[in-house]
Scaffold this active site. Structure first.
Site, PDB file in Angstrom:
ATOM      1  N   ASP A  67       0.978  -1.194   0.152  1.00  0.00           N
ATOM      2  CA  ASP A  67       0.021  -0.238   0.214  1.00  0.00           C
ATOM      3  C   ASP A  67       0.481   1.158   0.050  1.00  0.00           C
ATOM      4  OD1 ASP A  67       1.181  -0.517   2.280  1.00  0.00           O
ATOM      5  OD2 ASP A  67      -1.250  -1.582   3.593  1.00  0.00           O
ATOM      6  N   ASN A 135      -7.205  -2.779  13.766  1.00  0.00           N
ATOM      7  CA  ASN A 135      -8.683  -3.098  13.738  1.00  0.00           C
ATOM      8  C   ASN A 135      -8.843  -4.364  13.368  1.00  0.00           C
ATOM      9  OD1 ASN A 135      -8.488  -2.177  11.322  1.00  0.00           O
ATOM     10  ND2 ASN A 135      -9.456  -0.314  11.265  1.00  0.00           N
ATOM     11  N   HIS A 137      -7.126  -4.344   9.859  1.00  0.00           N
ATOM     12  CA  HIS A 137      -7.051  -4.406   8.407  1.00  0.00           C
ATOM     13  C   HIS A 137      -5.630  -4.880   7.988  1.00  0.00           C
ATOM     14  CE1 HIS A 137      -4.605  -0.916   9.583  1.00  0.00           C
ATOM     15  NE2 HIS A 137      -4.289  -1.598   8.519  1.00  0.00           N
ATOM     16  N   GLU A 142      -9.365  -2.383   5.031  1.00  0.00           N
ATOM     17  CA  GLU A 142     -10.191  -1.915   6.397  1.00  0.00           C
ATOM     18  C   GLU A 142     -11.484  -2.379   6.291  1.00  0.00           C
ATOM     19  OE1 GLU A 142      -8.394   0.148   8.740  1.00  0.00           O
ATOM     20  OE2 GLU A 142      -8.266   1.915   7.728  1.00  0.00           O
TER      21      GLU A 142
END
Ligand code: F6R
Length: 235
Positions: A67, A135, A137, A142
């Site tokens: 990313d 979380n 990811h 996400e």
């Protein structure tokens, strides 16, 4: 899923570098999917040490990163291209022309298409290294309604912006959007290696490896992958 629990970050980094090193030795022109963030820093250090000792040769290795923040150029010291040069590529004998990070400043849709084409032209990923967000990811995929396929643009969640703000001068400077490889591309990797450390990752790791498989915990999809190793250290 192979779950390895270790005491220290040092042990985690050593085991991860050994696993990646084995892939490079067995296939000198392998394609490594790479991650940024704090978790793989020790692994990259160990890989650089192995290279310096002549145990590993990166000259034919090809890489694709997961990313990049949208809006950050490769020269920006918060960009993931800069991070990769600084933490790994500048310390091993890799040809930078063989290293790929999504473009953060071009036309986002074009960058996504270009990136999927690059992954395809390389014949897929031999080993994908992952960290995990608080979380759940992976990459910047996400929590969502569905699992994504290819490279796409994402809005970063408040939890991710908060977690990553420690790398920036202030939270306001954290970009709110990023471009990320999709879950489909990650799942297509032949081998997946996830590294996580710190007590604050314990619950999400448990949810990812043992909990329900749901796009609300993106890493939970890895339970369906045939060759995943998770290394976790509480330190
Ligand atoms: C970064 C990436 C992210 C991180 C995750 C954990 O390329 O893909 O999924 O791996 O945010 O970050 P750290 O390791 O800083 O806790």
């Amino acid at each position: 899923m192979n779950f390895i629990k270790v005491k220290t970050y040092e042990e985690l980094s050593k085991i991860a570098a050994d696993i990646i090193g084995e892939v490079i030795v067995n296939k000198p022109d392998c394609v490594l999917g790479l991650a940024t963030g704090s978790s793989p820093v020790g692994t990259y250090k160990k890989l650089a040490e192995k290279c310096a000792k002549g145990e590993l040769d990166f000259s034919k290795v090809r890489t694709v990163n997961l990313d990049e923040y949208l809006g950050l150029s490769p020269e920006n010291d918060q960009s993931y291209r800069y991070f990769m040069n600084d933490n790994l590529f500048d310390h091993v004998n890799i040809d930078k022309a063989n290293t790929h990070v999504p473009g953060g400043t071009g036309d986002p849709d074009e960058e996504c298409k270009k990136y999927d084409a690059i992954i395809e032209s390389m014949g897929g990923i031999d080993l994908q290294l992952l960290g995990i967000g608080r979380n759940g990811h992976i990459g910047f995929n996400e929590p969502a309604e569905t699992f994504s396929e290819g490279t796409h643009v994402v809005e970063l969640t408040e939890s991710t912006i908060e977690a990553n703000s420690c790398f920036f001068a202030s939270k306001d400077e954290v970009p709110t959007k990023a471009i990320t490889m999709g879950i489909g591309s990650i799942m297509n990797a032949k081998k997946v290696l996830l590294v996580a450390n710190g007590p604050y990752k314990k619950d999400i790791i448990e949810a990812a490896v043992k909990g329900e498989i749901t796009p609300m915990v993106p890493a939970s999809i890895l339970q369906k992958h045939p060759d995943v190793t998770v290394i976790y250290s509480e330190e």
